[in-house]
Design an enzyme around this catalytic site. Sequence first.
Site, PDB file in Angstrom:
ATOM      1  N   GLU A  69      16.774 -32.132 -30.423  1.00 24.50           N
ATOM      2  CA  GLU A  69      15.617 -31.864 -29.558  1.00 24.50           C
ATOM      3  C   GLU A  69      15.414 -32.996 -28.450  1.00 24.50           C
ATOM      4  O   GLU A  69      14.987 -34.117 -28.417  1.00 24.50           O
ATOM      5  CB  GLU A  69      14.443 -32.090 -30.522  1.00 24.50           C
ATOM      6  CG  GLU A  69      14.433 -31.164 -31.507  1.00 24.50           C
ATOM      7  CD  GLU A  69      12.852 -30.757 -32.133  1.00 24.50           C
ATOM      8  OE1 GLU A  69      12.218 -29.746 -32.024  1.00 24.50           O
ATOM      9  OE2 GLU A  69      12.269 -31.760 -32.239  1.00 24.50           O
ATOM     10  N   ASN A  94       7.310 -25.623 -35.996  1.00 21.49           N
ATOM     11  CA  ASN A  94       6.542 -27.140 -36.551  1.00 21.49           C
ATOM     12  C   ASN A  94       5.283 -26.700 -35.974  1.00 21.49           C
ATOM     13  O   ASN A  94       5.126 -26.946 -34.820  1.00 21.49           O
ATOM     14  CB  ASN A  94       7.550 -28.038 -35.684  1.00 21.49           C
ATOM     15  CG  ASN A  94       6.495 -29.342 -35.947  1.00 21.49           C
ATOM     16  OD1 ASN A  94       5.668 -29.815 -36.875  1.00 21.49           O
ATOM     17  ND2 ASN A  94       7.267 -30.182 -35.366  1.00 21.49           N
ATOM     18  N   GLU A 124       8.477 -37.329 -32.227  1.00 25.86           N
ATOM     19  CA  GLU A 124       7.062 -38.144 -32.232  1.00 25.86           C
ATOM     20  C   GLU A 124       6.678 -39.003 -33.410  1.00 25.86           C
ATOM     21  O   GLU A 124       6.169 -39.869 -33.290  1.00 25.86           O
ATOM     22  CB  GLU A 124       6.062 -36.896 -32.425  1.00 25.86           C
ATOM     23  CG  GLU A 124       5.895 -35.950 -31.239  1.00 25.86           C
ATOM     24  CD  GLU A 124       5.510 -34.570 -31.272  1.00 25.86           C
ATOM     25  OE1 GLU A 124       5.328 -34.295 -32.449  1.00 25.86           O
ATOM     26  OE2 GLU A 124       5.737 -33.885 -30.493  1.00 25.86           O
ATOM     27  N   SER A 166      10.650 -26.527 -25.994  1.00 27.97           N
ATOM     28  CA  SER A 166       9.912 -25.579 -25.385  1.00 27.97           C
ATOM     29  C   SER A 166      10.928 -24.413 -25.279  1.00 27.97           C
ATOM     30  O   SER A 166      10.977 -23.575 -24.277  1.00 27.97           O
ATOM     31  CB  SER A 166      10.112 -25.957 -23.755  1.00 27.97           C
ATOM     32  OG  SER A 166       9.099 -27.143 -23.590  1.00 27.97           O
ATOM     33  N   GLY A 225       7.485 -29.900 -25.521  1.00 29.16           N
ATOM     34  CA  GLY A 225       6.169 -29.556 -25.279  1.00 29.16           C
ATOM     35  C   GLY A 225       6.065 -29.895 -23.804  1.00 29.16           C
ATOM     36  O   GLY A 225       4.912 -29.725 -23.055  1.00 29.16           O
ATOM     37  N   HIS A 230      11.313 -36.566 -36.199  1.00 26.58           N
ATOM     38  CA  HIS A 230      10.808 -35.851 -35.240  1.00 26.58           C
ATOM     39  C   HIS A 230      10.391 -37.116 -33.995  1.00 26.58           C
ATOM     40  O   HIS A 230      10.264 -38.111 -34.468  1.00 26.58           O
ATOM     41  CB  HIS A 230       9.640 -35.034 -35.450  1.00 26.58           C
ATOM     42  CG  HIS A 230       9.244 -34.100 -34.394  1.00 26.58           C
ATOM     43  ND1 HIS A 230       8.714 -34.860 -33.277  1.00 26.58           N
ATOM     44  CD2 HIS A 230       9.480 -32.804 -34.125  1.00 26.58           C
ATOM     45  CE1 HIS A 230       8.360 -33.540 -32.442  1.00 26.58           C
ATOM     46  NE2 HIS A 230       9.128 -32.488 -32.772  1.00 26.58           N
ATOM     47  N   LYS A 265       2.708 -29.099 -35.988  1.00 27.53           N
ATOM     48  CA  LYS A 265       2.206 -30.403 -35.596  1.00 27.53           C
ATOM     49  C   LYS A 265       0.781 -30.671 -36.290  1.00 27.53           C
ATOM     50  O   LYS A 265       0.611 -30.008 -37.342  1.00 27.53           O
ATOM     51  CB  LYS A 265       2.586 -30.752 -34.115  1.00 27.53           C
ATOM     52  CG  LYS A 265       3.912 -30.357 -33.629  1.00 27.53           C
ATOM     53  CD  LYS A 265       4.025 -30.860 -32.193  1.00 27.53           C
ATOM     54  CE  LYS A 265       5.354 -30.391 -31.965  1.00 27.53           C
ATOM     55  NZ  LYS A 265       5.806 -30.980 -30.472  1.00 27.53           N
TER      56      LYS A 265
HETATM   57  C1  PEP Z   1       9.114 -29.946 -31.162  1.00 26.11           C
HETATM   58  O1  PEP Z   1       7.982 -30.555 -31.011  1.00 26.11           O
HETATM   59  O2  PEP Z   1       9.977 -29.764 -32.215  1.00 26.11           O
HETATM   60  C2  PEP Z   1       9.202 -28.795 -30.299  1.00 26.11           C
HETATM   61  C3  PEP Z   1      10.375 -28.434 -30.143  1.00 26.11           C
HETATM   62  O3  PEP Z   1       7.923 -28.510 -29.380  1.00 26.11           O
HETATM   63  P1  PEP Z   1       8.060 -27.582 -28.148  1.00 26.11           P
HETATM   64  O4  PEP Z   1       8.789 -26.151 -28.748  1.00 26.11           O
HETATM   65  O5  PEP Z   1       6.682 -27.383 -28.054  1.00 26.11           O
HETATM   66  O6  PEP Z   1       8.650 -27.856 -27.169  1.00 26.11           O
END
Ligand code: PEP
Length: 253
Positions: A170, A9, A100, A216, A176, A98, A11
């Site tokens: 998630e 992703n 966000e 992450s 992040g 997601h 973003k």
């Molecule tokens: C995400 O936003 O779906 C995500 C998992 O981000 P990150 O890998 O940067 O934690």
Amino acid sequence: MRKKIVAGNWKMNKNFEEGMALTSEVVNMVKDEVSHEKVTVILIPPFVHVHPVAALAKGTPVLVGAQNCHQEANGAYTGEISAGMIKSCGATHIILGHSERRMYFGETNALLASKVNTVLSNGLTAIYCCGETLEQRNANKHFEVIESQVKEGLFHLDAEQMKQIVIAYEPVWAIGTGVTASTQQAQEVHAFIRQLLVAKYGKDTAESVCILYGGSVKPDNAAELFSQSDIDGGLIGGAALQSRSFVDIAKAC
Ligand code: PEP
């Protein structure tokens, strides 16, 4: 046996030139280095890059997705994008819910249930995200939160439709932040989600649904996470912005 999925992703990152360079690198590395029997690799760029990324990936094993869609098929919704438009640009997957989107754009489980319907009615696969905040985990509410996200967003579907869904767990506190859920924490929640599916749809359907972990994931923690029985790959944010780290994660499957 479920085939693993590694989805990147992007973003709101990468201008056109950068996005095309990243796509070409990933496509070439995947061709040379990744076992297609083991893992499906999906690139999920911003909307404006979906068509050119799909054109670069055409004829290769790399698939393309989008990060969101509107719940209606078309109409007077200035600035919005429909699942049908995304499909016509060559994508096969759409991320929904997601954290966000839930956090910054107020997307609710009920809204997401209608977005799930439009994705499926276009013959696409929804990557439906769920996950608790740190506050919710500290209050020991994570199972409750995840259960309502999964039930309210997905359980109106029948068993055949459920097979077109990928679920991504998630934990918001791991996205992040550089903090990853421990392998045990992740597997525990994935097994819990699988049990919800078993109770509603039966074992066969539940066993066919891929449940990805996101938060992450990096090349050095991917293999251990992906070795767990209910972790079927990853939804990758930061590490998907660089071809080497993204492809190394895919190779960890
Ligand atoms: C995400 O936003 O779906 C995500 C998992 O981000 P990150 O890998 O940067 O934690």
